[in-house]
Motif scaffolding. Structure first.
Motif, PDB file in Angstrom:
ATOM      1  N   SER A 156      48.903  41.986  37.503  1.00  0.00           N
ATOM      2  CA  SER A 156      49.125  42.966  38.550  1.00  0.00           C
ATOM      3  C   SER A 156      47.986  43.960  38.589  1.00  0.00           C
ATOM      4  N   ARG A 157      47.713  44.498  39.824  1.00  0.00           N
ATOM      5  CA  ARG A 157      46.631  45.461  40.002  1.00  0.00           C
ATOM      6  C   ARG A 157      47.175  46.872  40.168  1.00  0.00           C
ATOM      7  N   ASP A 158      48.303  47.166  39.475  1.00  0.00           N
ATOM      8  CA  ASP A 158      48.848  48.517  39.550  1.00  0.00           C
ATOM      9  C   ASP A 158      47.906  49.518  38.903  1.00  0.00           C
ATOM     10  N   GLU A 159      47.225  49.111  37.824  1.00  0.00           N
ATOM     11  CA  GLU A 159      46.307  50.006  37.148  1.00  0.00           C
ATOM     12  C   GLU A 159      44.944  49.951  37.829  1.00  0.00           C
ATOM     13  N   PRO A 160      44.234  51.067  37.918  1.00  0.00           N
ATOM     14  CA  PRO A 160      42.919  51.074  38.580  1.00  0.00           C
ATOM     15  C   PRO A 160      41.909  50.235  37.796  1.00  0.00           C
ATOM     16  N   GLU A 161      41.012  49.595  38.548  1.00  0.00           N
ATOM     17  CA  GLU A 161      39.983  48.768  37.913  1.00  0.00           C
ATOM     18  C   GLU A 161      38.889  49.659  37.336  1.00  0.00           C
ATOM     19  N   THR A 162      38.446  49.309  36.145  1.00  0.00           N
ATOM     20  CA  THR A 162      37.346  50.049  35.515  1.00  0.00           C
ATOM     21  C   THR A 162      36.017  49.340  35.679  1.00  0.00           C
ATOM     22  N   LEU A 175      25.003  36.301  38.281  1.00  0.00           N
ATOM     23  CA  LEU A 175      26.181  37.056  37.877  1.00  0.00           C
ATOM     24  C   LEU A 175      25.772  38.371  37.230  1.00  0.00           C
ATOM     25  N   SER A 176      26.544  39.402  37.527  1.00  0.00           N
ATOM     26  CA  SER A 176      26.321  40.692  36.891  1.00  0.00           C
ATOM     27  C   SER A 176      27.658  41.429  36.853  1.00  0.00           C
ATOM     28  N   GLU A 177      27.683  42.542  36.145  1.00  0.00           N
ATOM     29  CA  GLU A 177      28.894  43.343  36.012  1.00  0.00           C
ATOM     30  C   GLU A 177      28.612  44.761  36.490  1.00  0.00           C
ATOM     31  N   ARG A 178      29.590  45.349  37.164  1.00  0.00           N
ATOM     32  CA  ARG A 178      29.453  46.705  37.686  1.00  0.00           C
ATOM     33  C   ARG A 178      30.705  47.496  37.337  1.00  0.00           C
ATOM     34  N   ASP A 179      30.518  48.794  37.176  1.00  0.00           N
ATOM     35  CA  ASP A 179      31.641  49.668  36.878  1.00  0.00           C
ATOM     36  C   ASP A 179      32.420  49.971  38.153  1.00  0.00           C
ATOM     37  N   ASP A 209      38.816  36.011  31.636  1.00  0.00           N
ATOM     38  CA  ASP A 209      38.461  37.327  32.210  1.00  0.00           C
ATOM     39  C   ASP A 209      39.411  37.609  33.368  1.00  0.00           C
ATOM     40  N   ARG A 210      40.166  38.708  33.275  1.00  0.00           N
ATOM     41  CA  ARG A 210      41.159  39.031  34.286  1.00  0.00           C
ATOM     42  C   ARG A 210      40.602  39.905  35.403  1.00  0.00           C
ATOM     43  N   ARG A 211      39.316  40.218  35.343  1.00  0.00           N
ATOM     44  CA  ARG A 211      38.735  41.056  36.392  1.00  0.00           C
ATOM     45  C   ARG A 211      38.506  40.255  37.672  1.00  0.00           C
ATOM     46  N   ARG A 212      38.341  40.980  38.783  1.00  0.00           N
ATOM     47  CA  ARG A 212      38.039  40.340  40.051  1.00  0.00           C
ATOM     48  C   ARG A 212      36.526  40.157  40.199  1.00  0.00           C
ATOM     49  N   CYS A 213      36.162  39.193  41.019  1.00  0.00           N
ATOM     50  CA  CYS A 213      34.751  38.879  41.259  1.00  0.00           C
ATOM     51  C   CYS A 213      34.449  39.065  42.734  1.00  0.00           C
ATOM     52  N   ALA A 214      33.452  39.911  43.040  1.00  0.00           N
ATOM     53  CA  ALA A 214      33.017  40.148  44.424  1.00  0.00           C
ATOM     54  C   ALA A 214      31.818  39.261  44.722  1.00  0.00           C
TER      55      ALA A 214
END
Length: 224
Positions: A156-162, A175-179, A209-214
């Motif tokens: 769930s995306r209830d918590e804000p993404e860091t 590929l790269s990572e951003r805050d 990895d549970r983060r989203r990818c743009a």
């Protein structure tokens, strides 16, 4: 020189010291060999993760390419339909003009012009309705894609993404990572001093990895 040569033939009692030195070097060699085996195992794991990452990226690119192919096919169908209707209207206009010339009646010419204007108005109305229908279908498709991608999110995306992952598709992929939170589709993103646009949001290609990818594409100067 004679003294040094003589010392070579003098018996020595350093046998134990030499044995200890050999044992110490043997232990050091075994330790180094174990470190090398550990490094090789770690390298093999990293190569396996790299292969998995490459396969995931290829899958993301295939999905994006399939979506572009569908959109391109829809545009081709619409263009063919418009061409067919334009050809039909042109034929009707040609027939009306031939009839007007053969009869030579002003009233008939006026009626032909009126019919032509009416046909054009009907054509414009039909095109407007078709454009509205295509926009509604596009919005429905975008909403469906958003729902499907939201359902694919592992948590769930209830918590804000860091932080989030960025996949840049310029003349290749990177590929790269951003805050911070991931951008929304259509948002402009400044990356490495160049303007990019977010074309879609998907899951991260990194394993576990549970983060989203743009997915970003660079905006050409002509678009600016």
């Amino acid at each position: 020189m004679r003294s040094r040569l003589r010392s070579l033939f003098v018996p020595t009692d350093a046998g134990d010291a030499i044995a200890e030195l050999i044992a110490e070097h043997s232990h050091a060699l075994e330790t180094r060999a174990e470190e090398l085996r550990t490094a090789v195992a770690d390298l093999e794991q990293r190569e396996a993760r790299a292969r998995e990452l490459h396969a995931r990226i290829e899958e993301v690119l295939r999905e994006g390419s399939a979506e572009l192919d569908i959109r391109h096919s829809d545009i081709v169908v619409r263009a063919a339909e418009l061409d067919r209707r334009e050809a039909t209207v042109a034929q009707a206009e040609a027939k009306a003009e031939d009839r007007a010339r053969s009869l030579g009646a002003v009233e008939l010419k006026a009626a032909a012009l009126e019919r032509r204007e009416q046909a054009i108005r009907e054509r414009e109305q039909a095109l407007a309705r078709r454009e509205q229908d295509v926009e509604q279908r596009t919005e429905a498709l975008a909403s469906r894609i958003t729902e499907v991608e939201a359902a694919e999110q592992p948590e769930s995306r209830d918590e804000p993404e860091t932080s989030h992952v960025v996949l840049t598709i310029d003349n290749g992929y990177r590929l790269s990572e951003r805050d911070g939170a991931a951008p929304a589709p259509g948002d402009a993103v400044d990356l490495d001093g160049n303007e990019h646009r977010c074309v879609r949001i998907t899951t991260s290609p990194y394993p576990d990895d549970r983060r989203r990818c743009a997915v970003l594409e660079r905006v050409s100067p002509q678009e600016d």
